[in-house]
Design an enzyme around this catalytic site. Sequence first.
Site, PDB file in Angstrom:
ATOM      1  CE  LYS A  91      -7.001  27.790 -40.939  1.00  0.00           C
ATOM      2  NZ  LYS A  91      -7.129  29.177 -41.514  1.00  0.00           N
ATOM      3  CG  ASP A  92      -8.746  31.307 -38.421  1.00  0.00           C
ATOM      4  OD1 ASP A  92      -8.299  31.988 -39.351  1.00  0.00           O
ATOM      5  OD2 ASP A  92      -9.383  30.250 -38.610  1.00  0.00           O
ATOM      6  N   GLY A 110      -9.775  19.451 -39.763  1.00  0.00           N
ATOM      7  CA  GLY A 110      -9.478  20.474 -38.762  1.00  0.00           C
ATOM      8  C   GLY A 110     -10.702  20.780 -37.917  1.00  0.00           C
ATOM      9  CG  HIS A 111     -14.189  22.570 -39.608  1.00  0.00           C
ATOM     10  ND1 HIS A 111     -13.892  22.556 -40.951  1.00  0.00           N
ATOM     11  CD2 HIS A 111     -14.352  23.870 -39.277  1.00  0.00           C
ATOM     12  CE1 HIS A 111     -13.889  23.800 -41.412  1.00  0.00           C
ATOM     13  NE2 HIS A 111     -14.155  24.620 -40.421  1.00  0.00           N
ATOM     14  N   GLY A 157     -18.860  26.177 -42.518  1.00  0.00           N
ATOM     15  CA  GLY A 157     -19.013  25.076 -43.468  1.00  0.00           C
ATOM     16  C   GLY A 157     -17.727  24.737 -44.180  1.00  0.00           C
ATOM     17  CB  SER A 165      -7.591  26.655 -44.576  1.00  0.00           C
ATOM     18  OG  SER A 165      -8.440  27.722 -44.951  1.00  0.00           O
ATOM     19  CB  SER A 166     -12.949  26.226 -45.710  1.00  0.00           C
ATOM     20  OG  SER A 166     -13.412  25.621 -44.518  1.00  0.00           O
ATOM     21  CG  HIS A 179     -11.070  21.280 -43.099  1.00  0.00           C
ATOM     22  ND1 HIS A 179     -10.471  21.375 -41.854  1.00  0.00           N
ATOM     23  CD2 HIS A 179     -11.266  22.560 -43.519  1.00  0.00           C
ATOM     24  CE1 HIS A 179     -10.290  22.652 -41.549  1.00  0.00           C
ATOM     25  NE2 HIS A 179     -10.769  23.386 -42.535  1.00  0.00           N
TER      26      HIS A 179
END
Length: 282
Positions: free
Chosen positions: A151-152, A36-37, A31, A187-188, A34
């Site tokens: 990113k991860d 990025g998702h 959740g 990032s969240s 943003h």
Amino acid sequence: MEVLKNKKTLQDFIERQKEMGKRIGFAPTMGALHNGHLSLYETARKENDLVISSIFVNPTQFNNAEDLEKYPRDTDHDITILKTSGLVDAVYLPQVEDIYPEKTESQSYDYDGLENEMEGKSRPGHFDGVGTVVEELFRQVKPDNAYFGEKDYQQLAIIKKMVEKKQLPIKVKGVSIYRAENGLALSSRNQRLSETRKEDARIIFETLTKVNEWFKNTSIVNIKKNVNEIFDNQTNMELEYFLIADENTLKETDQREEKNPYRAFIVVNVDGVRLIDNMHLN
């Protein structure tokens, strides 16, 4: 867009889609969505007949109960973002019992040592939690392709390794890091930063860009010194670690070999918010 609120509803939906021969693309999230998702779903949209999202804040991958509690949650807003994007056909909102029907605990995984590097050193058990939730979501959603952000990067490598070892019939694909205009990786966690701090944090990407230049003709030992000096001069932020690692093994190195691919990894705490980033080195 379908909103699937439990495992049974999801299973019925997936069964219907599989009967029609639909190719399914899937990107799980926690959740606080943003752009990025959305870049994951944009990629998935091009390669699949059907795109599925999930939103589930997984308790077993947090080492710190306070971090779990602080994690931003606004499911209604997330659903609106997904609907407005037009990229997603269904979103799965599992309850804890849908993922952990008996006890909320992780399985143990062997990722051939990938789990012991970088994030694994400071977050014991974290990647067991990641593997547990992702494997269960994969078994429920049954995607053909699954998408994760670079990113991860360590998480992406670990999920690829889990799929390989469990022999799941899924292709795991990495999607390039989506950045704000100033270079900050989306990032969240960024939601917890003031606009001023977000602007200050641009130095993370600027540093990685310099590292990529230095990597052509500077020793890794000296690159590390340069990075430490940059952050020694910063206020309101603290360098947790910077390293250069082999992209395949994720093992940190101070030496390089011509044929091996390398990536720089950095973690910086800005006003107590932990920001991670990385860059492939040419």
